[in-house]
Design an enzyme around this catalytic site. Structure first.
Site, PDB file in Angstrom:
ATOM      1  N   GLN A  71       0.816  -1.210   0.000  1.00 32.73           N
ATOM      2  CA  GLN A  71       0.000   0.000   0.000  1.00 32.73           C
ATOM      3  C   GLN A  71       0.855   1.268   0.000  1.00 32.73           C
ATOM      4  O   GLN A  71       2.034   1.244   0.315  1.00 32.73           O
ATOM      5  CB  GLN A  71      -0.932   0.001   1.208  1.00 32.73           C
ATOM      6  CG  GLN A  71      -2.049  -1.024   1.107  1.00 32.73           C
ATOM      7  CD  GLN A  71      -3.072  -0.846   2.208  1.00 32.73           C
ATOM      8  OE1 GLN A  71      -3.004  -1.498   3.233  1.00 32.73           O
ATOM      9  NE2 GLN A  71      -4.034   0.037   1.992  1.00 32.73           N
ATOM     10  N   HIS A  72       0.213   2.357  -0.354  1.00 31.08           N
ATOM     11  CA  HIS A  72       0.706   3.725  -0.183  1.00 31.08           C
ATOM     12  C   HIS A  72       1.759   4.191  -1.188  1.00 31.08           C
ATOM     13  O   HIS A  72       1.962   5.387  -1.344  1.00 31.08           O
ATOM     14  CB  HIS A  72       1.284   3.947   1.225  1.00 31.08           C
ATOM     15  CG  HIS A  72       0.465   3.430   2.338  1.00 31.08           C
ATOM     16  ND1 HIS A  72      -0.865   3.758   2.507  1.00 31.08           N
ATOM     17  CD2 HIS A  72       0.775   2.594   3.366  1.00 31.08           C
ATOM     18  CE1 HIS A  72      -1.324   3.157   3.588  1.00 31.08           C
ATOM     19  NE2 HIS A  72      -0.359   2.443   4.126  1.00 31.08           N
ATOM     20  N   ASP A 243      -2.326  -4.997   0.062  1.00 32.34           N
ATOM     21  CA  ASP A 243      -1.834  -6.282   0.531  1.00 32.34           C
ATOM     22  C   ASP A 243      -2.565  -6.796   1.769  1.00 32.34           C
ATOM     23  O   ASP A 243      -2.862  -8.002   1.870  1.00 32.34           O
ATOM     24  CB  ASP A 243      -0.328  -6.235   0.780  1.00 32.34           C
ATOM     25  CG  ASP A 243       0.121  -5.067   1.655  1.00 32.34           C
ATOM     26  OD1 ASP A 243      -0.729  -4.283   2.106  1.00 32.34           O
ATOM     27  OD2 ASP A 243       1.338  -4.929   1.855  1.00 32.34           O
TER      28      ASP A 243
END
Length: 484
Positions: A71-72, A243
């Site tokens: 992520q991110h 994830d």
């Protein structure tokens, strides 16, 4: 027999599993490493995906595929769809100051009010990990690159886009779970917040609305088909996920169930019908991959705490576990506060790790090993308490991740956490969740298929609250030393 593929594009590697769409049975798999670092060019992920697919026997006989990704990670594209600069990953803490500024800015100079507004409006208070914080860092430190941004994507969005063979950024897609980790998506309302994107980039909202953000697909919605020029036109693409949402789907977790993942990062997350809004910032109000929510607390430090301790002792991880189990609970008074790469929960990006209670009697190899295991688990116990404070009942947890393979971790965890610990058979749960999503998309049903998730073993132990009490005292001293 229809086959589906699930991809886990994580911080460290790309893993591909190919499973039977109906039963979930594993047919074959492959993997490839990612380069180290907190800044990586997305082409490295694409190269690793292709190698992992090749190792898994290709996609010629596969009907559908979904990608779950870390992520991110901030991927900025220009008006030609080209990557402007290497992606900043979730664990790049250069954006810590930018995150703090965003909180203050939304509160009109009042940090407490800013945190309340962020939590209320997006479910998440910015920390260094979030995409919004990285965009603010880019605007402040690389304004030329920031000015070129025509689209912003996340790792799984970009990989799905490449698999489709698309060129124009307007065809980018994502899902609720990954979008909810950006800082400019409101999961409770399923909508982007362009005002917050504008705040991050120091632009006005009209300019921000000209930036392409991936279209957010619903659970089980098709993202398109594979690239015909690559011979993948037969391949149905799923929306993908972050994830952690992929792991929850792979584990088959239902509402109210909690998992603890000990990989590169540590994660405590629960499937919930109610969105979280934690103004302390400890719990992120993410979405899951099924249409529900995934209140989540994430640490920067987890399995690598054990890696570092083993390296110091000059031994392997198996021997580290053996040493830890020879020591008594509490490690003879030795306490390891494992903020080795700074920390996200608690939000101490500039912190370092420390050992407390060092004496001639406590400084043994066994106690050092035990303190590393207990320190990692105490850090996760604090994350678990933060999730519990959001109204999530934590009566038992499902333990997964690389460090969950350690017998010492399994046996010590219930004593530190104070709840029974279920450890399923080792597996690639994130990739499995992506594969299950692919099967869901392929079926066209309203709910994901029921797959057998395998047997699990339950570990119990008498609760040892004194271990966590000593850890909290040491961690409080460290937090005070870093101005928290």
């Amino acid at each position: 027999m229809a086959l589906v593929a699930g991809v886990d594009s994580s911080t460290q590697s790309c893993k591909v599993v190919i499973r039977d769409a109906e039963s979930g049975g594993l047919v074959r798999q492959g993997s490839a490493a990612h380069p180290p670092g907190t800044e990586v060019h997305p082409e490295e992920w694409w190269s690793a995906l292709r190698r992992a697919v090749e190792q898994a026997g290709g996609l010629d006989d596969v009907s559908a595929l979904s990608v779950a990704g870390q992520q991110h990670g901030m991927i900025c594209l220009d008006d030609r769809g080209e990557v402007i600069r290497p992606a900043l990953l979730w664990n790049d803490t250069r954006s810590a100051g930018a995150a703090a500024d965003l909180v203050t800015d939304l509160g009109d100079g009042d940090r407490e009010e800013g945190a309340r507004r962020w939590a209320s409006e997006t479910g998440t208070v910015p920390v260094a990990s979030l995409t919004a914080a990285k965009l603010r860092w880019l605007a402040d430190h690389e304004p030329g690159n920031a000015a070129r941004i025509a689209a912003v994507a996340l790792p799984h969005d970009w990989l799905t886009w490449r698999l489709s063979g698309s060129v124009g950024a307007e065809t980018l897609v994502t899902d609720r779970s990954d979008a909810s980790g950006t800082g400019y998506f409101q999961a409770a309302a399923d909508t982007y917040r362009y005002d917050l994107l504008a705040l991050a980039l120091r632009r006005d909202e009209a300019e921000a609305r000209r930036i392409v953000l991936p279209r957010v697909l619903g659970p089980g919605e098709r993202a398109g088909t594979g690239d015909p020029d690559a011979g993948l036109s037969h391949l149905v693409l799923g929306p993908g996920s972050g994830d952690n949402a992929g792991a929850a789907l792979g584990l088959g977790l239902r509402t109210g169930q909690v998992f603890l993942s000990l990989g590169t990062s540590g994660v405590v997350a629960a499937v919930s019908e109610v969105p979280a809004a934690d103004p302390s910032g400890l719990v992120a109000g993410f979405a899951d991959a099924t249409g529900a929510h995934l209140p989540l607390a994430c640490t920067l430090n987890a399995a690598r705490v054990l890696d570092a301790a083993a390296r110091v002792l000059g031994i392997g991880l198996d021997e580290l576990g053996e040493l830890a189990l020879r020591a008594e609970a509490g490690a003879g008074g030795l306490v390891h506060v494992p903020h080795l790469e700074g920390e996200r929960t608690p939000n101490l990006p500039d912190a370092t790790g420390s050992l407390h209670g060092m004496t001639l009697s406590s400084m043994t190899r066994e106690n050092l090993a035990r303190a590393a295991v207990e320190g990692m688990l105490c850090l996760m116990a604090e994350a678990m308490e933060a999730v519990r404070a959001q109204g999530v009942g934590v009566e038992r947890i499902t333990l997964v991740g690389g460090a969950a393979r350690s017998e010492a971790v399994r046996r010590i965890a219930p004593a530190v956490l104070g709840v029974p610990v279920d450890v399923p058979e080792p597996g690639e749960y994130v990739a499995d969740g992506a594969a299950r999503q692919a099967a869901w998309v392929l079926s066209g049903e309203e709910t994901p298929p029921r797959w057998e998730t395998g047997r699990s073993r339950t570990y119990t132990a008498p609760h040892a609250p004194e271990v966590l009490d000593r850890y909290r005292e040491a961690a409080a001293r460290e937090a005070a030393a870093h101005g928290a």
